[in-house]
Design a protein around this motif. Structure first.
Motif, PDB file in Angstrom:
ATOM      1  N   GLN A  68      34.900 -61.696  67.403  1.00 39.10           N
ATOM      2  CA  GLN A  68      35.353 -62.954  68.412  1.00 39.10           C
ATOM      3  C   GLN A  68      36.507 -63.619  67.911  1.00 39.10           C
ATOM      4  O   GLN A  68      36.448 -64.834  67.389  1.00 39.10           O
ATOM      5  CB  GLN A  68      34.032 -64.010  68.218  1.00 39.10           C
ATOM      6  CG  GLN A  68      32.785 -63.389  68.696  1.00 39.10           C
ATOM      7  CD  GLN A  68      31.530 -64.191  68.589  1.00 39.10           C
ATOM      8  OE1 GLN A  68      31.370 -65.082  67.673  1.00 39.10           O
ATOM      9  NE2 GLN A  68      30.688 -63.795  69.244  1.00 39.10           N
ATOM     10  N   PRO A  69      37.573 -62.955  68.080  1.00 38.67           N
ATOM     11  CA  PRO A  69      38.947 -63.469  67.364  1.00 38.67           C
ATOM     12  C   PRO A  69      39.454 -64.674  68.356  1.00 38.67           C
ATOM     13  O   PRO A  69      39.173 -64.357  69.654  1.00 38.67           O
ATOM     14  CB  PRO A  69      39.805 -62.359  67.490  1.00 38.67           C
ATOM     15  CG  PRO A  69      39.240 -61.391  68.518  1.00 38.67           C
ATOM     16  CD  PRO A  69      37.809 -61.515  68.305  1.00 38.67           C
ATOM     17  N   ASP A  70      40.168 -65.562  67.652  1.00 38.16           N
ATOM     18  CA  ASP A  70      40.895 -66.357  68.457  1.00 38.16           C
ATOM     19  C   ASP A  70      42.176 -65.920  68.545  1.00 38.16           C
ATOM     20  O   ASP A  70      42.978 -66.326  69.496  1.00 38.16           O
ATOM     21  CB  ASP A  70      40.985 -67.803  67.814  1.00 38.16           C
ATOM     22  CG  ASP A  70      39.613 -68.458  67.786  1.00 38.16           C
ATOM     23  OD1 ASP A  70      38.831 -68.473  68.706  1.00 38.16           O
ATOM     24  OD2 ASP A  70      39.063 -68.731  66.368  1.00 38.16           O
ATOM     25  N   VAL A  71      42.772 -65.191  67.395  1.00 39.79           N
ATOM     26  CA  VAL A  71      44.217 -64.837  67.435  1.00 39.79           C
ATOM     27  C   VAL A  71      43.961 -63.331  66.732  1.00 39.79           C
ATOM     28  O   VAL A  71      43.438 -63.062  65.866  1.00 39.79           O
ATOM     29  CB  VAL A  71      44.869 -65.639  66.482  1.00 39.79           C
ATOM     30  CG1 VAL A  71      46.387 -65.174  66.226  1.00 39.79           C
ATOM     31  CG2 VAL A  71      45.028 -67.047  67.056  1.00 39.79           C
ATOM     32  N   CYS A  76      43.374 -63.409  73.904  1.00 40.28           N
ATOM     33  CA  CYS A  76      43.335 -64.336  72.557  1.00 40.28           C
ATOM     34  C   CYS A  76      44.764 -64.307  72.378  1.00 40.28           C
ATOM     35  O   CYS A  76      45.748 -63.485  72.776  1.00 40.28           O
ATOM     36  CB  CYS A  76      42.611 -63.989  71.471  1.00 40.28           C
ATOM     37  SG  CYS A  76      42.535 -62.360  70.955  1.00 40.28           S
ATOM     38  N   GLN A 121      40.621 -70.954  62.618  1.00 42.24           N
ATOM     39  CA  GLN A 121      40.877 -69.935  63.663  1.00 42.24           C
ATOM     40  C   GLN A 121      40.282 -68.598  63.067  1.00 42.24           C
ATOM     41  O   GLN A 121      40.611 -68.115  62.106  1.00 42.24           O
ATOM     42  CB  GLN A 121      42.213 -69.777  64.221  1.00 42.24           C
ATOM     43  CG  GLN A 121      42.628 -70.907  65.355  1.00 42.24           C
ATOM     44  CD  GLN A 121      43.799 -70.700  66.124  1.00 42.24           C
ATOM     45  OE1 GLN A 121      44.843 -70.369  65.345  1.00 42.24           O
ATOM     46  NE2 GLN A 121      43.712 -70.620  67.166  1.00 42.24           N
ATOM     47  N   ARG A 122      39.774 -67.787  63.922  1.00 41.14           N
ATOM     48  CA  ARG A 122      39.388 -66.497  63.590  1.00 41.14           C
ATOM     49  C   ARG A 122      40.580 -65.408  63.825  1.00 41.14           C
ATOM     50  O   ARG A 122      40.894 -65.536  65.362  1.00 41.14           O
ATOM     51  CB  ARG A 122      37.929 -66.163  64.091  1.00 41.14           C
ATOM     52  CG  ARG A 122      36.899 -67.053  63.712  1.00 41.14           C
ATOM     53  CD  ARG A 122      35.735 -66.919  64.890  1.00 41.14           C
ATOM     54  NE  ARG A 122      35.087 -65.593  64.756  1.00 41.14           N
ATOM     55  CZ  ARG A 122      34.117 -65.180  63.898  1.00 41.14           C
ATOM     56  NH1 ARG A 122      33.728 -65.785  62.795  1.00 41.14           N
ATOM     57  NH2 ARG A 122      33.849 -63.861  63.629  1.00 41.14           N
TER      58      ARG A 122
END
Length: 171
Positions: free
Chosen positions: A48-51, A72, A112-113
């Motif tokens: 579940q990445p943000d970046v 993302c 942030q993930r």
């Protein structure tokens, strides 16, 4: 599809005794490239990445379309002096000397993930330095991903995060 069928092996590049695994043939094959990005996205989604952070420079080729596919953000981890504006850097030891990686200041918000991506994992030095850099600014580095892993160089051992490699070579 066996992605190895689309990765060209070039002996004695960039110097004698080195076997170079060239992804340009993979990138040029539309179906193989689609499969590659699909498999990378499947591995990345579980974190579940943000970046997505791409390591200079072939990592950009993988990270940017992966970020687009996942919806993302994308940031660049670059060698020192290649990013405009204020940067955050991390210097690390090499076998003979040192090197530095940088990201732009404020590229990552604390918490942030982030998934770190490159085309290839070899000795793991640049991957490990990039993880440290991202953590320095408060990122939650959840995993690393690459197309190729050279298992015999044990780069994975330098990382304390899950590593996803689509293909591996043991010699």
């Amino acid at each position: 599809m066996d992605l190895k069928d689309h990765i060209r092996e070039i002996p004695d590049f960039p110097k004698p005794g080195i076997l170079f695994y060239d992804i340009s043939t993979l990138l040029a094959h539309a179906d193989a490239w689609q499969v590659t990005m699909g498999r990378m996205a499947k591995a990345a989604r579980q974190h579940q990445p943000d970046v997505i952070a791409g390591i200079e420079s072939r990592g950009f080729l993988v990270a940017a379309p992966l970020a687009l596919k996942l919806g993302c953000g994308f940031i660049m981890v670059r060698k020192q002096g290649k990013l405009p504006g204020k940067t955050i850097r991390h210097t690390y030891a090499l076998e003979y000397g040192e090197d530095t990686v940088e990201i732009q200041d404020n590229a990552i918000e604390p918490g942030q993930r982030v998934i770190l991506v490159d085309d290839l994992l070899a000795t793991g030095g640049t991957f490990a330095a990039s993880v440290e850099l991202l953590r320095k600014v408060g990122a939650d580095v959840t995993s690393a991903a690459c197309i190729i892993e050279l298992e015999f160089l044990k780069g994975r051992d330098k990382l304390d995060i899950p590593v996803h490699a689509l293909v591996s070579y043991d010699q």
